[in-house]
Design an enzyme around this catalytic site. Structure first.
Site, PDB file in Angstrom:
ATOM      1  N   TRP A 184       0.865  -1.184   0.000  1.00  0.00           N
ATOM      2  CA  TRP A 184       0.000   0.000   0.000  1.00  0.00           C
ATOM      3  C   TRP A 184       0.896   1.227   0.000  1.00  0.00           C
ATOM      4  O   TRP A 184       1.847   1.306   0.788  1.00  0.00           O
ATOM      5  CB  TRP A 184      -0.925   0.051   1.230  1.00  0.00           C
ATOM      6  CG  TRP A 184      -1.642   1.364   1.262  1.00  0.00           C
ATOM      7  CD1 TRP A 184      -2.665   1.751   0.436  1.00  0.00           C
ATOM      8  CD2 TRP A 184      -1.338   2.503   2.083  1.00  0.00           C
ATOM      9  NE1 TRP A 184      -3.018   3.060   0.708  1.00  0.00           N
ATOM     10  CE2 TRP A 184      -2.228   3.544   1.707  1.00  0.00           C
ATOM     11  CE3 TRP A 184      -0.399   2.751   3.084  1.00  0.00           C
ATOM     12  CZ2 TRP A 184      -2.204   4.804   2.298  1.00  0.00           C
ATOM     13  CZ3 TRP A 184      -0.370   4.016   3.683  1.00  0.00           C
ATOM     14  CH2 TRP A 184      -1.281   5.019   3.293  1.00  0.00           C
ATOM     15  N   GLU A 225      -2.951  -2.960  -2.635  1.00  0.00           N
ATOM     16  CA  GLU A 225      -4.125  -2.421  -1.940  1.00  0.00           C
ATOM     17  C   GLU A 225      -4.559  -1.072  -2.509  1.00  0.00           C
ATOM     18  O   GLU A 225      -3.799  -0.104  -2.490  1.00  0.00           O
ATOM     19  CB  GLU A 225      -3.798  -2.273  -0.442  1.00  0.00           C
ATOM     20  CG  GLU A 225      -4.948  -1.731   0.378  1.00  0.00           C
ATOM     21  CD  GLU A 225      -4.601  -1.589   1.867  1.00  0.00           C
ATOM     22  OE1 GLU A 225      -3.421  -1.775   2.234  1.00  0.00           O
ATOM     23  OE2 GLU A 225      -5.513  -1.288   2.658  1.00  0.00           O
ATOM     24  N   LYS A 227      -7.156   2.361  -2.799  1.00  0.00           N
ATOM     25  CA  LYS A 227      -7.753   3.289  -1.839  1.00  0.00           C
ATOM     26  C   LYS A 227      -8.471   4.402  -2.578  1.00  0.00           C
ATOM     27  O   LYS A 227      -8.149   4.718  -3.723  1.00  0.00           O
ATOM     28  CB  LYS A 227      -6.647   3.859  -0.944  1.00  0.00           C
ATOM     29  CG  LYS A 227      -7.164   4.624   0.242  1.00  0.00           C
ATOM     30  CD  LYS A 227      -6.066   4.853   1.274  1.00  0.00           C
ATOM     31  CE  LYS A 227      -6.624   5.678   2.425  1.00  0.00           C
ATOM     32  NZ  LYS A 227      -5.668   5.849   3.499  1.00  0.00           N
ATOM     33  N   ASP A 258      -9.677  -3.321   1.212  1.00  0.00           N
ATOM     34  CA  ASP A 258      -9.784  -2.782   2.582  1.00  0.00           C
ATOM     35  C   ASP A 258     -11.193  -2.226   2.732  1.00  0.00           C
ATOM     36  O   ASP A 258     -11.635  -1.412   1.910  1.00  0.00           O
ATOM     37  CB  ASP A 258      -8.723  -1.693   2.778  1.00  0.00           C
ATOM     38  CG  ASP A 258      -8.710  -1.120   4.192  1.00  0.00           C
ATOM     39  OD1 ASP A 258      -9.790  -0.704   4.662  1.00  0.00           O
ATOM     40  OD2 ASP A 258      -7.634  -1.067   4.820  1.00  0.00           O
ATOM     41  N   HIS A 261     -11.818   1.569   2.237  1.00  0.00           N
ATOM     42  CA  HIS A 261     -11.208   2.256   1.096  1.00  0.00           C
ATOM     43  C   HIS A 261     -12.131   2.485  -0.086  1.00  0.00           C
ATOM     44  O   HIS A 261     -11.680   2.577  -1.223  1.00  0.00           O
ATOM     45  CB  HIS A 261      -9.969   1.489   0.639  1.00  0.00           C
ATOM     46  CG  HIS A 261      -8.824   1.624   1.584  1.00  0.00           C
ATOM     47  ND1 HIS A 261      -7.534   1.269   1.279  1.00  0.00           N
ATOM     48  CD2 HIS A 261      -8.775   2.115   2.849  1.00  0.00           C
ATOM     49  CE1 HIS A 261      -6.750   1.503   2.310  1.00  0.00           C
ATOM     50  NE2 HIS A 261      -7.494   2.014   3.285  1.00  0.00           N
ATOM     51  N   HIS A 285      -8.383  -6.454   4.088  1.00  0.00           N
ATOM     52  CA  HIS A 285      -8.070  -5.649   5.260  1.00  0.00           C
ATOM     53  C   HIS A 285      -9.403  -5.321   5.880  1.00  0.00           C
ATOM     54  O   HIS A 285     -10.119  -4.437   5.392  1.00  0.00           O
ATOM     55  CB  HIS A 285      -7.339  -4.365   4.879  1.00  0.00           C
ATOM     56  CG  HIS A 285      -5.858  -4.509   4.893  1.00  0.00           C
ATOM     57  ND1 HIS A 285      -5.005  -3.456   4.746  1.00  0.00           N
ATOM     58  CD2 HIS A 285      -5.078  -5.609   5.068  1.00  0.00           C
ATOM     59  CE1 HIS A 285      -3.756  -3.890   4.817  1.00  0.00           C
ATOM     60  NE2 HIS A 285      -3.779  -5.194   5.001  1.00  0.00           N
ATOM     61  N   ASP A 293     -12.521   6.438   6.087  1.00  0.00           N
ATOM     62  CA  ASP A 293     -11.549   5.382   6.377  1.00  0.00           C
ATOM     63  C   ASP A 293     -10.931   5.611   7.757  1.00  0.00           C
ATOM     64  O   ASP A 293      -9.757   5.887   7.903  1.00  0.00           O
ATOM     65  CB  ASP A 293     -10.467   5.425   5.281  1.00  0.00           C
ATOM     66  CG  ASP A 293      -9.392   4.386   5.480  1.00  0.00           C
ATOM     67  OD1 ASP A 293      -9.715   3.289   5.960  1.00  0.00           O
ATOM     68  OD2 ASP A 293      -8.228   4.669   5.145  1.00  0.00           O
ATOM     69  N   ASP A 295     -10.599   3.625  10.401  1.00  0.00           N
ATOM     70  CA  ASP A 295      -9.846   2.535  11.028  1.00  0.00           C
ATOM     71  C   ASP A 295     -10.252   2.267  12.480  1.00  0.00           C
ATOM     72  O   ASP A 295      -9.406   2.205  13.371  1.00  0.00           O
ATOM     73  CB  ASP A 295      -8.336   2.785  10.915  1.00  0.00           C
ATOM     74  CG  ASP A 295      -7.868   2.753   9.473  1.00  0.00           C
ATOM     75  OD1 ASP A 295      -7.890   1.670   8.874  1.00  0.00           O
ATOM     76  OD2 ASP A 295      -7.502   3.811   8.934  1.00  0.00           O
ATOM     77  N   ASP A 324      -7.211  -4.458   9.830  1.00  0.00           N
ATOM     78  CA  ASP A 324      -6.497  -3.189   9.679  1.00  0.00           C
ATOM     79  C   ASP A 324      -7.266  -2.068  10.365  1.00  0.00           C
ATOM     80  O   ASP A 324      -8.210  -1.527   9.805  1.00  0.00           O
ATOM     81  CB  ASP A 324      -6.294  -2.870   8.186  1.00  0.00           C
ATOM     82  CG  ASP A 324      -5.458  -1.614   7.994  1.00  0.00           C
ATOM     83  OD1 ASP A 324      -4.880  -1.120   8.980  1.00  0.00           O
ATOM     84  OD2 ASP A 324      -5.382  -1.117   6.843  1.00  0.00           O
TER      85      ASP A 324
END
Ligand code: RNT
Ligand code: ZN
Length: 417
Positions: A184, A225, A227, A258, A261, A285, A293, A295, A324
């Site tokens: 990433w 990855e 995004k 992810d 993302h 992820h 995003d 997290d 993640d």
């Protein structure tokens, strides 16, 4: 009979009534490792002597006490989390988590700088996954790395990518278990971008250089990855979804999806089956985006259940599951434990569905019955089965794990400066 056993027996009867074999589901769950991301333990700081930390559009917020400051502390915390998480696990490391007293530049890192992690993983009987770190470094200050207009900067990051692939292969070889290396990069632009194509072409050339050497797939496999955007790179992300989907297809790599993302109403659960029609394997992820995003710790919500269901329906062997997120406002051992256990519960819920019957209903347009059955399944006693899974692994069942989290916090985490 102990309460867990009694509840488990009753649960098996409930599932048998809808034609589901609980033991078969538990046996399947044993085979699915979840890769815990090391970076929840220290808010993405890492152990470099000269750089490190989150940047490039990602950030950990919060200052809950007890962040791991050394590899030893991080391993200790992980061991505590591992004692609270049943079943197969892997550890997902970032390159900035190297364990060496010296300053080593990112383009010069070697497997030996990760020897303590390899030894630890061996002792824990868990596999390792790996990530090059293209952020938290002066050469990433422009939020451009592999797509940077400066050839020298691109070259530095290409060398980092190459060094990391060798490390991933060494990890896989030493542990006899494939190491997934996920690339990433933060590369993107804050405002109006007039040469998106140029940046993307530079990224292709750099990635081609990184991935040029064929390494044994039984030791390491590459994932890329995508995004949508990051803080400071709101207008253009070079490695977008379309970019990496096409790149992965063309180069026979894994695509990493992810859950944070994509556009807020776009979900990765619906992408798994599409992508697996064309790629052999993918990496996930799993995260919990709140508005963006962000997290957050993975919750046992509808989307997680859908992700779990799609993994099981498409074949868990083809989906590598990584977590993640990095929440620095709560106990970090608990953050790992809650998120990982939720992921397992989602997988277990899927394994406990009467899938054959549901498929048959869908094929014959028995949609009313399919809906009714799915809704009934929601109240089957999943918790009693997961508790039994915990008990079989000698891990606290239910909320009981919090007692251990609190004791560890008092004994260890609270004493860290
Ligand atoms: C960033 C990506 C990436 C990182 C980790 C630390 O948006 O999700 O996977 O979170 O590599
Ligand atoms: Zn990610």
């Amino acid at each position: 009979m102990k309460r867990t056993e009694k509840n488990f027996k009753a649960a098996c009867e409930c599932y048998a009534a809808v034609g589901v074999d609980v033991e078969k589901a538990l046996a399947a769950l044993e085979e699915i490792p979840i890769s815990l991301h090391c970076w929840q333990g220290d808010d993405v700081n890492g152990f470099e002597k000269h750089a490190g930390g989150a940047s490039g559009g990602i950030l950990a917020t919060g200052n809950y006490p007890g962040r791991a400051r050394t590899p030893e502390e991080l391993r200790m915390d992980l061991e505590q989390a591992f004692r609270l998480i049943p079943g197969a696990k892997k550890l997902n490391l970032h390159a900035i988590y190297l364990d060496t007293p010296k300053v080593v530049e990112r383009n010069a890192i070697e497997p030996r700088h990760f020897q303590s992690w390899i030894d630890w993983a061996k002792a824990q009987k868990c596999g390792l996954d790996f990530n090059p770190t293209y952020f938290g470094h002066p050469k990433a200050a422009d939020n451009l790395t592999l797509a940077h207009p400066d050839k020298g900067i691109r070259q530095f990051w290409i060398e980092h990518g190459i060094a990391c692939r060798k490390i991933a292969a060494a990890m896989g070889k030493a542990l006899g278990q494939v190491c997934i290396m996920n690339t990433w990069i933060p590369d993107g632009f804050k405002d109006i971008t007039v040469d998106r194509k140029g940046a993307r072409e530079r990224l292709i050339t750099s990635l081609d250089a990184c991935f040029a050497e064929k390494l044994p797939a039984k030791y390491m496999r590459d994932a890329v990855e995508s995004k949508l955007f990051g803080i400071g790179v709101e207008s253009c992300t070079v490695g977008s979804s379309e970019f990496y989907l096409a790149y992965a297809l063309k180069n026979d790599l894994l695509l990493c999806l992810d859950s944070g993302h994509f556009h807020p109403t776009e979900v990765i659960s619906d992408k798994i089956s599409s992508v697996l029609c064309f790629l052999d394997e993918i990496l996930l992820h799993v995260s919990h985006p709140v508005r963006w995003d962000s997290d957050h710790v993975v919750l046992f919500d509808d989307e997680l259940r859908n992700i779990g269901a799609e993994i099981i329906r498409c074949g868990a062997k083809r989906v590598h599951i990584g977590l993640d997120y990095f929440d620095a406002t709560i106990n970090r051992v608990a953050a790992w434990t809650i998120g990982t256990r939720n992921m397992q519960k989602a997988l277990l819920a899927a394994l406990l569905l009467p899938q054959k019957k549901l498929n048959a209903l869908e094929k014959s347009f028995g949609n009313t019955e399919k809906l009714a059955l799915l809704e009934e399944c929601k109240q089957l006693p999943l918790g009693a089965v997961y508790d039994a899974f915990c008990a079989r692994h000698d891990v606290p069942a239910g909320f009981g794990f919090m007692d251990e989290v609190k004791a560890y916090e008092k004994k260890v985490l609270a004493k860290r400066g």
